[in-house]
Design a protein around this motif. Sequence first.
Motif, short mmCIF file in Angstrom:
data_model
loop_
_atom_site.label_atom_id
_atom_site.label_comp_id
_atom_site.label_asym_id
_atom_site.label_seq_id
_atom_site.Cartn_x
_atom_site.Cartn_y
_atom_site.Cartn_z
N ILE A 82 38.16 17.61 33.38
CA ILE A 82 36.92 18.30 33.07
C ILE A 82 37.23 19.73 32.64
O ILE A 82 37.76 20.52 33.44
CB ILE A 82 35.96 18.31 34.27
N ASP A 83 36.95 20.04 31.39
CA ASP A 83 37.14 21.39 30.87
C ASP A 83 35.89 22.20 31.19
O ASP A 83 34.84 22.03 30.56
CB ASP A 83 37.39 21.33 29.36
N CYS A 84 35.98 23.08 32.18
CA CYS A 84 34.82 23.81 32.68
C CYS A 84 34.59 25.10 31.90
O CYS A 84 35.53 25.68 31.34
CB CYS A 84 35.02 24.17 34.15
N PRO A 85 33.35 25.59 31.88
CA PRO A 85 33.09 26.89 31.27
C PRO A 85 33.65 28.01 32.15
O PRO A 85 33.98 27.79 33.32
CB PRO A 85 31.56 26.95 31.20
N ALA A 124 30.86 20.09 38.23
CA ALA A 124 32.21 19.59 37.97
C ALA A 124 33.01 19.47 39.26
O ALA A 124 33.76 18.51 39.44
CB ALA A 124 32.91 20.52 36.99
N LEU A 125 32.86 20.43 40.16
CA LEU A 125 33.57 20.38 41.44
C LEU A 125 33.08 19.22 42.30
O LEU A 125 33.87 18.54 42.97
CB LEU A 125 33.41 21.70 42.19
N VAL A 126 31.78 18.97 42.29
CA VAL A 126 31.23 17.84 43.05
C VAL A 126 31.78 16.52 42.51
O VAL A 126 32.07 15.59 43.27
CB VAL A 126 29.69 17.85 43.00
N ALA A 127 31.94 16.44 41.19
CA ALA A 127 32.39 15.20 40.56
C ALA A 127 33.90 14.99 40.67
O ALA A 127 34.39 13.88 40.48
CB ALA A 127 31.99 15.19 39.08
N SER A 128 34.64 16.06 40.98
CA SER A 128 36.11 16.01 40.95
C SER A 128 36.68 15.72 42.33
O SER A 128 36.02 15.89 43.36
CB SER A 128 36.67 17.35 40.45
N ASN A 129 37.94 15.32 42.34
CA ASN A 129 38.68 15.30 43.60
C ASN A 129 39.86 16.25 43.58
O ASN A 129 40.53 16.44 44.59
CB ASN A 129 39.13 13.87 43.98
N GLU A 130 40.14 16.87 42.43
CA GLU A 130 41.22 17.83 42.33
C GLU A 130 40.77 18.98 41.42
O GLU A 130 39.95 18.79 40.53
CB GLU A 130 42.49 17.19 41.76
N THR A 189 39.59 24.86 35.72
CA THR A 189 38.55 25.87 35.88
C THR A 189 39.11 27.27 36.07
O THR A 189 40.29 27.47 36.36
CB THR A 189 37.65 25.51 37.08
N ASN A 190 38.25 28.23 35.88
CA ASN A 190 38.42 29.63 36.21
C ASN A 190 37.06 30.28 36.02
O ASN A 190 36.21 29.75 35.30
CB ASN A 190 39.47 30.32 35.34
N GLN A 191 36.85 31.42 36.65
CA GLN A 191 35.54 32.06 36.58
C GLN A 191 35.35 32.88 35.31
O GLN A 191 34.26 33.39 35.06
CB GLN A 191 35.34 32.97 37.80
N VAL A 192 36.39 33.00 34.50
CA VAL A 192 36.28 33.78 33.26
C VAL A 192 36.75 32.94 32.08
O VAL A 192 37.51 31.99 32.24
CB VAL A 192 37.12 35.08 33.32
N GLY A 193 36.31 33.32 30.89
CA GLY A 193 36.76 32.64 29.70
C GLY A 193 38.11 33.16 29.25
O GLY A 193 38.61 34.18 29.76
N GLY A 194 38.74 32.47 28.30
CA GLY A 194 40.01 32.92 27.76
C GLY A 194 41.18 32.78 28.70
O GLY A 194 42.19 33.48 28.54
#
Length: 281
Positions: free
Chosen positions: A147-150, A160-166, A16-21
């Motif tokens: 999980i490849d997040c937007p 995605a964070l709720v479903a993840s453990n890392e 994850t990250n809060q921005v694209g690219g």
Amino acid sequence: MIQIQTERIPRIIAMTNQVGGSGKSTSAVNVGAQLAAFGLRTLIVDADDQADASVALGYMFPDQLEGQKTIYHCLTEKGTKLDEAIVPALAGPLGAEGTKVIENLFLVLGSGEMENAEQHLTSAMNREMWLKKLLDPIKGEYDVILIDCPGSLGLVVIGALVASNEVVACIKPGFKELRGLTRIEQKIELVREEFPGADAKLVGVLLVDVPTHRSAGAVWDDGKKMAEESYGDLCLPPVRRSPRIPESYAHQKALLYFDRAGEATEDYLKVVKALGFQRQK
């Protein structure tokens, strides 16, 4: 004597990250390919509306595959199960001569329609649990789920964070990008506080597209120093800038199958090892 086959307990990692690219999709695809080569049954969930992970793994137009479900169908159509959207990962374009199925690597097909996901989730019951509910019935079939997040911190990412453990934060070297990590940490902490059983934690900071020539080296050196001062052992081996990365995407192949001996391929192998994964005997 009857042998009882135990269910896998997978590591579920949100990229994850809060921005694209920022290299999330590239990293999900290439970490996933390395994990599969290690002998680990790996699933990549393409939750980004750009569907770049799907393109990189052979599916150029995932929304146009006749009769094929995508992650958006699973989100919006009641009764559609996640396994209906799972396809084998490919090295090469779907249907092209020479394209091969990547052993041990699977993909939840992405969709451009995921750009409407936030609007759909706004009025949904238990909206933050959307991905966990989809993953729970099938997660025992895999060793690792990526999980490849937007590029946002909205409801799709919260799910995605709720479903993840890392969580692995993928960033480019630079002051602005490193500042953004604070918001990701805050969101992870909020999820842990608000949702019983949620245990996602930041396990890695991955610097991608790292300059390899001196003219850009100062930016990289400053970014690397700042990351190490702030995150210490959480800093993963960096991924060097390479023209082979966009080339591999254009050929719809993970680096391991496009440039096996390349620098970036080697870097992603180091990332996988730094995350504690080992090759299966």
